[in-house]
Design a protein around this motif. Sequence first.
Motif, PDB file in Angstrom:
ATOM      1  N   PRO A 595       0.927  -1.178  -0.142  1.00  0.00           N
ATOM      2  CA  PRO A 595      -0.205   0.107   0.101  1.00  0.00           C
ATOM      3  C   PRO A 595       0.913   1.195   0.137  1.00  0.00           C
ATOM      4  CG  PRO A 595      -0.896  -1.413   1.425  1.00  0.00           C
ATOM      5  CD  PRO A 595       0.454  -2.278   1.069  1.00  0.00           C
ATOM      6  N   ASP A 596       2.000   1.300   0.495  1.00  0.00           N
ATOM      7  CA  ASP A 596       2.871   2.319   0.510  1.00  0.00           C
ATOM      8  C   ASP A 596       3.802   2.570  -0.627  1.00  0.00           C
ATOM      9  OD1 ASP A 596       1.964   2.515   3.167  1.00  0.00           O
ATOM     10  OD2 ASP A 596       3.520   1.813   3.985  1.00  0.00           O
ATOM     11  N   LEU A 625      -0.215  -7.248  -1.132  1.00  0.00           N
ATOM     12  CA  LEU A 625      -1.459  -7.202  -1.667  1.00  0.00           C
ATOM     13  C   LEU A 625      -1.260  -7.920  -3.052  1.00  0.00           C
ATOM     14  CD1 LEU A 625      -2.987  -3.492  -1.531  1.00  0.00           C
ATOM     15  CD2 LEU A 625      -3.530  -5.578  -0.096  1.00  0.00           C
ATOM     16  N   ILE A 626      -2.265  -8.762  -3.661  1.00  0.00           N
ATOM     17  CA  ILE A 626      -2.232  -9.437  -4.912  1.00  0.00           C
ATOM     18  C   ILE A 626      -3.335  -8.888  -5.549  1.00  0.00           C
ATOM     19  CG2 ILE A 626      -2.660 -11.824  -6.216  1.00  0.00           C
ATOM     20  CD1 ILE A 626      -1.941 -13.334  -3.475  1.00  0.00           C
ATOM     21  N   ASN A 627      -2.958  -8.379  -6.748  1.00  0.00           N
ATOM     22  CA  ASN A 627      -3.642  -8.093  -7.850  1.00  0.00           C
ATOM     23  C   ASN A 627      -3.767  -8.881  -9.055  1.00  0.00           C
ATOM     24  OD1 ASN A 627      -5.028  -6.487  -9.845  1.00  0.00           O
ATOM     25  ND2 ASN A 627      -4.242  -4.454  -8.737  1.00  0.00           N
ATOM     26  N   ILE A 628      -4.930  -9.527  -9.072  1.00  0.00           N
ATOM     27  CA  ILE A 628      -5.208 -10.562 -10.329  1.00  0.00           C
ATOM     28  C   ILE A 628      -5.818  -9.791 -11.505  1.00  0.00           C
ATOM     29  CG2 ILE A 628      -6.034 -12.935 -10.888  1.00  0.00           C
ATOM     30  CD1 ILE A 628      -6.307 -13.398  -7.788  1.00  0.00           C
ATOM     31  N   LYS A 629      -5.143  -9.794 -12.393  1.00  0.00           N
ATOM     32  CA  LYS A 629      -5.661  -9.116 -13.681  1.00  0.00           C
ATOM     33  C   LYS A 629      -6.567 -10.263 -14.625  1.00  0.00           C
ATOM     34  CE  LYS A 629      -3.553  -5.192 -13.331  1.00  0.00           C
ATOM     35  NZ  LYS A 629      -4.086  -3.858 -12.840  1.00  0.00           N
ATOM     36  N   ALA A 630      -7.515  -9.782 -15.062  1.00  0.00           N
ATOM     37  CA  ALA A 630      -8.463 -10.518 -15.768  1.00  0.00           C
ATOM     38  C   ALA A 630      -8.853 -12.071 -15.463  1.00  0.00           C
ATOM     39  CB  ALA A 630      -7.782 -10.689 -17.337  1.00  0.00           C
ATOM     40  N   PRO A 631      -9.472 -12.065 -14.179  1.00  0.00           N
ATOM     41  CA  PRO A 631      -9.208 -13.310 -13.365  1.00  0.00           C
ATOM     42  C   PRO A 631     -10.383 -14.133 -13.993  1.00  0.00           C
ATOM     43  CG  PRO A 631     -10.636 -11.613 -12.241  1.00  0.00           C
ATOM     44  CD  PRO A 631      -9.910 -11.021 -13.381  1.00  0.00           C
ATOM     45  N   LEU A 632      -9.978 -15.417 -13.920  1.00  0.00           N
ATOM     46  CA  LEU A 632     -10.901 -16.652 -14.291  1.00  0.00           C
ATOM     47  C   LEU A 632     -11.385 -17.112 -12.979  1.00  0.00           C
ATOM     48  CD1 LEU A 632      -9.068 -18.183 -17.135  1.00  0.00           C
ATOM     49  CD2 LEU A 632     -10.675 -16.637 -17.420  1.00  0.00           C
ATOM     50  N   VAL A 633     -12.750 -17.115 -12.806  1.00  0.00           N
ATOM     51  CA  VAL A 633     -13.400 -17.681 -11.775  1.00  0.00           C
ATOM     52  C   VAL A 633     -14.190 -18.984 -11.972  1.00  0.00           C
ATOM     53  CG1 VAL A 633     -13.395 -15.365 -10.648  1.00  0.00           C
ATOM     54  CG2 VAL A 633     -15.616 -16.181 -11.632  1.00  0.00           C
ATOM     55  N   LEU A 634     -14.654 -19.673 -10.568  1.00  0.00           N
ATOM     56  CA  LEU A 634     -14.913 -20.936 -10.788  1.00  0.00           C
ATOM     57  C   LEU A 634     -16.606 -20.576 -11.243  1.00  0.00           C
ATOM     58  CD1 LEU A 634     -14.858 -23.989 -10.230  1.00  0.00           C
ATOM     59  CD2 LEU A 634     -15.700 -23.297  -7.856  1.00  0.00           C
ATOM     60  N   LYS A 635     -17.360 -21.525 -12.045  1.00  0.00           N
ATOM     61  CA  LYS A 635     -18.480 -20.950 -12.686  1.00  0.00           C
ATOM     62  C   LYS A 635     -19.520 -21.863 -12.199  1.00  0.00           C
ATOM     63  CE  LYS A 635     -20.560 -21.000 -17.243  1.00  0.00           C
ATOM     64  NZ  LYS A 635     -20.352 -21.386 -18.785  1.00  0.00           N
ATOM     65  N   SER A 729     -12.241  -2.566   3.222  1.00  0.00           N
ATOM     66  CA  SER A 729     -10.762  -2.161   3.257  1.00  0.00           C
ATOM     67  C   SER A 729     -10.626  -0.419   3.708  1.00  0.00           C
ATOM     68  CB  SER A 729     -10.637  -2.011   1.704  1.00  0.00           C
ATOM     69  OG  SER A 729      -9.142  -1.390   1.567  1.00  0.00           O
ATOM     70  N   VAL A 730      -9.715  -0.343   4.406  1.00  0.00           N
ATOM     71  CA  VAL A 730      -9.294   1.144   4.937  1.00  0.00           C
ATOM     72  C   VAL A 730      -9.102   2.021   3.605  1.00  0.00           C
ATOM     73  CG1 VAL A 730      -9.066   0.214   7.271  1.00  0.00           C
ATOM     74  CG2 VAL A 730      -7.192   0.385   5.714  1.00  0.00           C
ATOM     75  N   GLU A 731      -8.367   1.367   2.575  1.00  0.00           N
ATOM     76  CA  GLU A 731      -7.814   2.210   1.625  1.00  0.00           C
ATOM     77  C   GLU A 731      -9.205   2.450   0.630  1.00  0.00           C
ATOM     78  OE1 GLU A 731      -6.471  -0.703   2.532  1.00  0.00           O
ATOM     79  OE2 GLU A 731      -4.526   0.147   3.463  1.00  0.00           O
ATOM     80  N   GLY A 732      -9.963   1.924   0.683  1.00  0.00           N
ATOM     81  CA  GLY A 732     -11.324   1.908  -0.298  1.00  0.00           C
ATOM     82  C   GLY A 732     -10.943   1.296  -1.543  1.00  0.00           C
ATOM     83  N   ASP A 770     -15.439 -10.235 -13.146  1.00  0.00           N
ATOM     84  CA  ASP A 770     -15.950  -8.922 -13.230  1.00  0.00           C
ATOM     85  C   ASP A 770     -14.637  -8.034 -12.578  1.00  0.00           C
ATOM     86  OD1 ASP A 770     -18.376  -9.822 -13.969  1.00  0.00           O
ATOM     87  OD2 ASP A 770     -19.061  -9.919 -11.972  1.00  0.00           O
ATOM     88  N   GLY A 771     -13.798  -7.542 -13.339  1.00  0.00           N
ATOM     89  CA  GLY A 771     -12.850  -6.855 -13.125  1.00  0.00           C
ATOM     90  C   GLY A 771     -11.626  -7.609 -12.437  1.00  0.00           C
ATOM     91  N   GLU A 772     -10.669  -6.866 -12.072  1.00  0.00           N
ATOM     92  CA  GLU A 772      -9.448  -7.191 -11.437  1.00  0.00           C
ATOM     93  C   GLU A 772      -9.949  -7.567  -9.880  1.00  0.00           C
ATOM     94  OE1 GLU A 772      -6.684  -4.172 -11.803  1.00  0.00           O
ATOM     95  OE2 GLU A 772      -7.143  -3.461  -9.701  1.00  0.00           O
ATOM     96  N   ILE A 773      -9.082  -8.401  -9.321  1.00  0.00           N
ATOM     97  CA  ILE A 773      -9.423  -8.796  -7.999  1.00  0.00           C
ATOM     98  C   ILE A 773      -8.277  -8.485  -7.003  1.00  0.00           C
ATOM     99  CG2 ILE A 773      -9.947 -10.941  -6.472  1.00  0.00           C
ATOM    100  CD1 ILE A 773     -11.480 -12.145  -8.339  1.00  0.00           C
ATOM    101  N   VAL A 774      -8.499  -7.889  -5.754  1.00  0.00           N
ATOM    102  CA  VAL A 774      -7.413  -7.260  -5.196  1.00  0.00           C
ATOM    103  C   VAL A 774      -7.511  -8.278  -3.776  1.00  0.00           C
ATOM    104  CG1 VAL A 774      -6.328  -5.634  -3.723  1.00  0.00           C
ATOM    105  CG2 VAL A 774      -7.313  -5.239  -5.975  1.00  0.00           C
ATOM    106  N   VAL A 775      -6.605  -9.059  -3.499  1.00  0.00           N
ATOM    107  CA  VAL A 775      -6.380 -10.050  -2.194  1.00  0.00           C
ATOM    108  C   VAL A 775      -5.622  -9.415  -1.305  1.00  0.00           C
ATOM    109  CG1 VAL A 775      -6.212 -12.275  -1.234  1.00  0.00           C
ATOM    110  CG2 VAL A 775      -6.823 -11.669  -3.795  1.00  0.00           C
ATOM    111  N   GLN A 776      -6.236  -9.269   0.051  1.00  0.00           N
ATOM    112  CA  GLN A 776      -5.149  -8.730   1.069  1.00  0.00           C
ATOM    113  C   GLN A 776      -4.861  -9.419   2.163  1.00  0.00           C
ATOM    114  OE1 GLN A 776      -7.664  -5.203   2.506  1.00  0.00           O
ATOM    115  NE2 GLN A 776      -8.458  -6.513   4.077  1.00  0.00           N
TER     116      GLN A 776
END
Length: 776
Positions: A595-596, A625-635, A729-732, A770-776
């Motif tokens: 975050p910094d 933080l993990i930022n996953i671009k163009a994620p594929l999710v379980l259907k 998330s405190v960062e929004g 639906d968009g990127e996924i951010v994992v903290q």
Amino acid sequence: MSSSLVRKQLSPSQQDPDDEPSGKRTKPNTNTIQASEICAECARLDLDAAFQRASILYRKVRDGTAMLPPPGLQKSPDGRLYYADAICMHRFGTRLSTPSSCPMCMFFGGMRVKRYKLLAFRSSESWMFRLDALKDSGSWDEMQDTVFMAVVPDDDVIPAVGHEEFWLEKDIPSVGGIYRLGAEESTETDYNILVRAREMEGGKVSLWACGVVKECEPVERGFRLIDCWAKKPAVKYKPWGTTYAALSYTVLDAVAVTKELGLRYLWVDRLCINQSDNEEKGYLISRMTTIYEAAEFTIVAAAGSGASHGLPGIQNTPRNPQPKYFLDSGSLLLSTFPDPRRDVLESSHWTRGWTYQEGILSKRRIVFTKNQVYWECQGMATQESLNMPLFLTPSSDDDDELRMADFMLTGIFKNDAYSGGIASNQADMVIMEDDAFRLDYGFPVHQEATTRAQLRSLNEHIRAFSKRNLSYDLDVIPAFSGILGMYKTNENLSLLHEMPIWYGDICGQSGAQVSFALTVTSWYHRAGSSHQLFVAESCDRRTHLPSWSWAAWKGPVAWRSPPNFEHGAFLEDLITSNAESLRFLWAADVYLHHPDQQTPIHLRDISTHTPSTTRIRVGEENPTLINIKAPLVLKYFTRKPTTKQWSWVRRAGRPGREPLDADSGGWDETWHRIAGRLCFIAVSVPMTGEEWTKRHEDGKLVSVLMFASRDPSSEHARASFLTLRKVESVEGGERWERVGVVALIVPSVSLVRCVTVGDFLKQVPVREGDGEIVVQ
């Protein structure tokens, strides 16, 4: 001093004259037992003759002039597996469970209750040795075997000469064996005798110098030691290079042991680290690997429940007396006590988080248990109650001496080849068992482990450490960070928030990207040793660490999962594969950032062909933080019961014996599929399988695909997911937290029609997220 540590192993010409045998052993006047004082049953039990008969019979078996029953496993009518190759000396019935003044009944009853029998075994067949390796050694023909007896359970199903499959590895070591010392038998170490009991009468504390020398980078500041020779021991600053001992946990009696062993200085973390200087404290904690590796030995207190307990047998700290019984002939029956490894594993010392790396990193350990002293270095483990040589006499003058350690039970303080001895660094095996009591044989050469062994050992260290307790959550990284120092010789292996990462290329792709995706989806929480296809454990979070790291959760971590997955073996298979043979390999496009920090780190950019600046950033910035671009999710989320189509066959039997195929035992009989794919699901929060499905349907959980590949060692493929739940998330912005993993098995029949990686991904039930996924 009233405790005897491991004695120096000297040649007969160098033997200390104080150790010379004193002649015929006689009963002490203070403990003479008359035959009339023992019960009628014991009076008829001639143990001198029994030991002699067993010795003669086993010699004839070895010479080929006599035979025992077949050595293989047999199955009893109630399904238990057993061996029928022992010699039954006596059947006690139930009398050991009945109060008695008979001293012999008291001697045997102190080890057992209920219904038991007395069996005789060859020492070479005990849990201490790998029999097949001994037989293949150049010393077998010169080696004199001995006999020990054990009190084991007796019932009407297993024959009198029978003992269950694991009694010699699990049951008997928990109480110890019984040896006989003849009235005129020498107490000297005989290099032709495999092992005998030692009467623990106390004596001079001494060391075996194992010769392990390792170069260490100097500790440049804040190095302080306790001066044990001062009238009042005091902490003093000393230059790096001063010879010293280290201490794990307790201080009481340690000064006395250090002085007795001829050393002047002692290092104790809580006294020798300036607790008021946070900068110096942080520096010294980061140098724990060096401090413990450079110590001459480490004193380990494995008795009592606190630092004030002291070291058993030293000064005024008591320890349990050795069970013994004098026969009328002057022979002495001696108990070897429970195997001290068991005492250590069951001690409160083994539950403390900070003591883990102290024991692992030390090159030599002197362990004080409630019963005896145990010695373990990087090339040997032995105990006070046993007398065995360090080297075996070769059959020919042209042969080199053989190390006893290569044929005996390994130690419990594992190095960078954790999974056991020299036989465990297999190049092509998947190990599925997380067995708490079985150890391997032989001692691997430190820092010469294969990549497979190192990856496996790192996982094993994480599992072992995760079972321990810490008073403060913030200690989890410092208390484990020293373990990484053992792997510095492998420049491609590193840790990110204590997660194993491989920085070398994998099949032409970024090893950092592939290994991170595999690693982050491979660990889960499982307290028991048996495998299940749905695991839900209730684990507390350490919120100062990222949820995708095992260190962020409290609870036992597992790296093995059904149907046949072991993270270390799988990753090493990927590392050694080539793109042409593997064909299908996919990893999520991941960015790491803190975050910094403004600029994220793209894992795909890290390879052996690019500058190391990005890799250095990972270490310096420690992204969370993990930022996953163009994620594929379980259907799909519905778990449908399925017929169990695979079965695992356990290779039953003692190490070195002919194995027998047996049932898999504790494996899950309830199997499910998602979209036709066999599924393994594990979560670190309490929920049922139905709740797992419902929360996915409601959008409270999402499982994102991180890794997919054909298994290099099989014909099937594996798709691995992170299961996430939405958090504030405190960062929004939208943030997610890792709560579990999912693995789907893609069968070989579905891979036949795949040509590209895109074709392969169509066999995995996923959709675009639906968009990127951010994992903290």
